[in-house]
Design a protein around this motif. Structure first.
Motif, PDB file in Angstrom:
ATOM      1  N   ALA A  12       0.828  -1.201   0.000  1.00  0.00           N
ATOM      2  CA  ALA A  12       0.000   0.000   0.000  1.00  0.00           C
ATOM      3  C   ALA A  12       0.867   1.257   0.000  1.00  0.00           C
ATOM      4  O   ALA A  12       0.573   2.229  -0.685  1.00  0.00           O
ATOM      5  N   ALA A  13       1.956   1.223   0.744  1.00  0.00           N
ATOM      6  CA  ALA A  13       2.856   2.367   0.788  1.00  0.00           C
ATOM      7  C   ALA A  13       3.491   2.602  -0.570  1.00  0.00           C
ATOM      8  O   ALA A  13       3.681   3.745  -0.986  1.00  0.00           O
ATOM      9  N   CYS A  14       3.803   1.544  -1.249  1.00  0.00           N
ATOM     10  CA  CYS A  14       4.399   1.665  -2.575  1.00  0.00           C
ATOM     11  C   CYS A  14       3.435   2.398  -3.502  1.00  0.00           C
ATOM     12  O   CYS A  14       3.833   3.283  -4.244  1.00  0.00           O
ATOM     13  N   ALA A  15       2.164   2.052  -3.417  1.00  0.00           N
ATOM     14  CA  ALA A  15       1.178   2.725  -4.252  1.00  0.00           C
ATOM     15  C   ALA A  15       1.098   4.200  -3.882  1.00  0.00           C
ATOM     16  O   ALA A  15       1.046   5.063  -4.754  1.00  0.00           O
ATOM     17  N   LEU A  16       1.119   4.511  -2.588  1.00  0.00           N
ATOM     18  CA  LEU A  16       1.059   5.897  -2.142  1.00  0.00           C
ATOM     19  C   LEU A  16       2.298   6.664  -2.577  1.00  0.00           C
ATOM     20  O   LEU A  16       2.220   7.819  -2.966  1.00  0.00           O
ATOM     21  N   ALA A  17       3.440   6.009  -2.553  1.00  0.00           N
ATOM     22  CA  ALA A  17       4.690   6.691  -2.877  1.00  0.00           C
ATOM     23  C   ALA A  17       4.960   6.735  -4.376  1.00  0.00           C
ATOM     24  O   ALA A  17       5.998   7.195  -4.791  1.00  0.00           O
ATOM     25  N   GLY A  18       4.019   6.271  -5.186  1.00  0.00           N
ATOM     26  CA  GLY A  18       4.178   6.388  -6.628  1.00  0.00           C
ATOM     27  C   GLY A  18       5.072   5.332  -7.242  1.00  0.00           C
ATOM     28  O   GLY A  18       5.751   5.609  -8.212  1.00  0.00           O
ATOM     29  N   ALA A  50      11.750  18.261  -8.108  1.00  0.00           N
ATOM     30  CA  ALA A  50      12.550  17.736  -6.986  1.00  0.00           C
ATOM     31  C   ALA A  50      11.700  16.867  -6.067  1.00  0.00           C
ATOM     32  O   ALA A  50      12.134  15.793  -5.645  1.00  0.00           O
ATOM     33  N   ALA A  51      10.488  17.300  -5.764  1.00  0.00           N
ATOM     34  CA  ALA A  51       9.623  16.560  -4.842  1.00  0.00           C
ATOM     35  C   ALA A  51       9.227  15.207  -5.408  1.00  0.00           C
ATOM     36  O   ALA A  51       9.051  14.243  -4.657  1.00  0.00           O
ATOM     37  N   SER A  52       9.117  15.104  -6.711  1.00  0.00           N
ATOM     38  CA  SER A  52       8.675  13.836  -7.305  1.00  0.00           C
ATOM     39  C   SER A  52       9.830  12.891  -7.615  1.00  0.00           C
ATOM     40  O   SER A  52       9.603  11.786  -8.107  1.00  0.00           O
ATOM     41  N   GLU A  53      11.056  13.282  -7.306  1.00  0.00           N
ATOM     42  CA  GLU A  53      12.200  12.404  -7.557  1.00  0.00           C
ATOM     43  C   GLU A  53      12.038  11.047  -6.874  1.00  0.00           C
ATOM     44  O   GLU A  53      12.468  10.035  -7.398  1.00  0.00           O
ATOM     45  N   PHE A  54      11.407  11.039  -5.681  1.00  0.00           N
ATOM     46  CA  PHE A  54      11.256   9.767  -4.975  1.00  0.00           C
ATOM     47  C   PHE A  54      10.445   8.761  -5.775  1.00  0.00           C
ATOM     48  O   PHE A  54      10.640   7.563  -5.651  1.00  0.00           O
ATOM     49  N   ALA A  55       9.553   9.250  -6.634  1.00  0.00           N
ATOM     50  CA  ALA A  55       8.719   8.349  -7.424  1.00  0.00           C
ATOM     51  C   ALA A  55       9.503   7.706  -8.562  1.00  0.00           C
ATOM     52  O   ALA A  55       9.118   6.670  -9.076  1.00  0.00           O
ATOM     53  N   LYS A  56      10.641   8.319  -8.934  1.00  0.00           N
ATOM     54  CA  LYS A  56      11.422   7.813 -10.062  1.00  0.00           C
ATOM     55  C   LYS A  56      12.416   6.733  -9.657  1.00  0.00           C
ATOM     56  O   LYS A  56      12.898   6.000 -10.506  1.00  0.00           O
ATOM     57  N   ILE A  57      12.747   6.645  -8.378  1.00  0.00           N
ATOM     58  CA  ILE A  57      13.724   5.660  -7.930  1.00  0.00           C
ATOM     59  C   ILE A  57      13.070   4.294  -7.874  1.00  0.00           C
ATOM     60  O   ILE A  57      11.964   4.134  -7.354  1.00  0.00           O
ATOM     61  N   ASP A  58      13.745   3.313  -8.431  1.00  0.00           N
ATOM     62  CA  ASP A  58      13.207   1.951  -8.465  1.00  0.00           C
ATOM     63  C   ASP A  58      13.026   1.425  -7.047  1.00  0.00           C
ATOM     64  O   ASP A  58      13.968   1.391  -6.260  1.00  0.00           O
ATOM     65  N   LYS A  59      11.787   1.068  -6.733  1.00  0.00           N
ATOM     66  CA  LYS A  59      11.469   0.507  -5.423  1.00  0.00           C
ATOM     67  C   LYS A  59      10.692  -0.783  -5.651  1.00  0.00           C
ATOM     68  O   LYS A  59       9.728  -0.793  -6.389  1.00  0.00           O
ATOM     69  N   ASP A  85      16.593   6.127   0.452  1.00  0.00           N
ATOM     70  CA  ASP A  85      17.361   6.790  -0.609  1.00  0.00           C
ATOM     71  C   ASP A  85      16.492   7.728  -1.436  1.00  0.00           C
ATOM     72  O   ASP A  85      16.908   8.838  -1.791  1.00  0.00           O
ATOM     73  N   ALA A  86      15.270   7.283  -1.740  1.00  0.00           N
ATOM     74  CA  ALA A  86      14.368   8.082  -2.559  1.00  0.00           C
ATOM     75  C   ALA A  86      13.990   9.388  -1.860  1.00  0.00           C
ATOM     76  O   ALA A  86      14.035  10.465  -2.464  1.00  0.00           O
ATOM     77  N   PHE A  87      13.626   9.303  -0.593  1.00  0.00           N
ATOM     78  CA  PHE A  87      13.242  10.519   0.127  1.00  0.00           C
ATOM     79  C   PHE A  87      14.429  11.440   0.343  1.00  0.00           C
ATOM     80  O   PHE A  87      14.299  12.665   0.260  1.00  0.00           O
ATOM     81  N   THR A  88      15.590  10.884   0.571  1.00  0.00           N
ATOM     82  CA  THR A  88      16.794  11.693   0.749  1.00  0.00           C
ATOM     83  C   THR A  88      17.129  12.426  -0.545  1.00  0.00           C
ATOM     84  O   THR A  88      17.477  13.616  -0.522  1.00  0.00           O
ATOM     85  N   LYS A  89      16.980  11.754  -1.671  1.00  0.00           N
ATOM     86  CA  LYS A  89      17.251  12.388  -2.967  1.00  0.00           C
ATOM     87  C   LYS A  89      16.285  13.549  -3.207  1.00  0.00           C
ATOM     88  O   LYS A  89      16.697  14.620  -3.659  1.00  0.00           O
ATOM     89  N   GLN A 182       0.553  15.027 -10.457  1.00  0.00           N
ATOM     90  CA  GLN A 182      -0.854  14.651 -10.342  1.00  0.00           C
ATOM     91  C   GLN A 182      -1.155  13.411 -11.171  1.00  0.00           C
ATOM     92  O   GLN A 182      -1.892  12.540 -10.733  1.00  0.00           O
ATOM     93  N   ARG A 183      -0.564  13.309 -12.352  1.00  0.00           N
ATOM     94  CA  ARG A 183      -0.793  12.125 -13.188  1.00  0.00           C
ATOM     95  C   ARG A 183      -0.216  10.870 -12.541  1.00  0.00           C
ATOM     96  O   ARG A 183      -0.712   9.778 -12.754  1.00  0.00           O
ATOM     97  N   LEU A 184       0.843  11.032 -11.738  1.00  0.00           N
ATOM     98  CA  LEU A 184       1.404   9.903 -11.008  1.00  0.00           C
ATOM     99  C   LEU A 184       0.609   9.599  -9.747  1.00  0.00           C
ATOM    100  O   LEU A 184       0.951   8.689  -8.988  1.00  0.00           O
ATOM    101  N   ASN A 185      -0.438  10.385  -9.499  1.00  0.00           N
ATOM    102  CA  ASN A 185      -1.257  10.253  -8.292  1.00  0.00           C
ATOM    103  C   ASN A 185      -0.437  10.477  -7.022  1.00  0.00           C
ATOM    104  O   ASN A 185      -0.661   9.843  -6.006  1.00  0.00           O
ATOM    105  N   ILE A 186       0.527  11.386  -7.081  1.00  0.00           N
ATOM    106  CA  ILE A 186       1.322  11.696  -5.913  1.00  0.00           C
ATOM    107  C   ILE A 186       0.626  12.736  -5.070  1.00  0.00           C
ATOM    108  O   ILE A 186       0.670  12.705  -3.856  1.00  0.00           O
TER     109      ILE A 186
END
Length: 190
Positions: A12-18, A50-59, A85-89, A182-186
């Motif tokens: 569920a967290a993965c879905a929330l975090a994009g 910058a804020a959406s960078e966490f969504a781009k990191i492979d999780k 790592d994603a949130f730190t980036k 918004q399209r990433l539902n973040i």
């Protein structure tokens, strides 16, 4: 049973975090009267980028299969590390967007960076606890992972700190990277 709940929370967290690419076409909750300045729009493009960078990191969220506790423990530790790592980036990116063209903007972005930094620390700590825990004892490190995942509610609206800066809030309507978020539902789509 607790192991399954923690793993389900991770998914569920993965879905929330994009972690997945959503096709949502949410609407903005920002005011619609008047247009934001081009400088504010450009600034918000940097902020949202910058804020959406966490969504781009492979999780990779752990699988729900609790049949192999050692494997689940290893996957959960890796997942906690990926989120840290994603949130730190993202936090570093927010710290480097530069000065705001709008009064109060820099303070709002600094608060956003603090939230991302805090979440990065929470996940790094959870990773350490998971790695140190006995894989057969779900109340150890895996509980820490569940608690860290619960903290993701702090990111339900990553742009909430902009609510006190109406021009930047308006600029999110025109900033392409904010629209991409918004399209990433973040961001919320209410």
């Amino acid at each position: 049973m607790r192991l399954r709940l923690v793993a389900a929370a991770a998914v569920a967290a993965c879905a929330l975090a994009g972690c997945t690419s959503g096709g949502g076409t949410g609407t903005s909750t920002t005011p619609s009267s008047g247009a934001a300045s081009p400088q504010a729009v450009a600034y918000m493009d940097k902020v949202c980028g910058a804020a959406s960078e966490f969504a781009k990191i492979d999780k990779t969220a752990p699988k729900l299969d609790a049949g192999d506790p050692a494997k689940l423990k290893a996957e959960m530790a890796a997942y906690m590390g990926q989120l840290a790592d994603a949130f730190t980036k993202s936090a570093e990116g927010l710290k480097n967007v530069g000065p705001s063209p709008v009064a109060g903007g820099e303070e709002a972005v600094n608060k956003m960076a603090e939230t991302f930094t805090s979440l990065g620390t929470v996940f790094a700590d959870a990773k350490a606890k998971v790695e140190q825990a006995d894989a057969n004892d779900a109340t150890g490190g895996l509980q820490a992972a569940g608690e860290a995942i619960a903290k993701l509610s702090e990111l339900a609206d990553p742009l909430r700190d902009l609510k006190g800066v109406p021009e930047l809030q308006k600029a999110t309507q025109s900033a392409q990277k904010c629209q991409d978020m918004q399209r990433l539902n973040i961001t919320p789509t209410s």
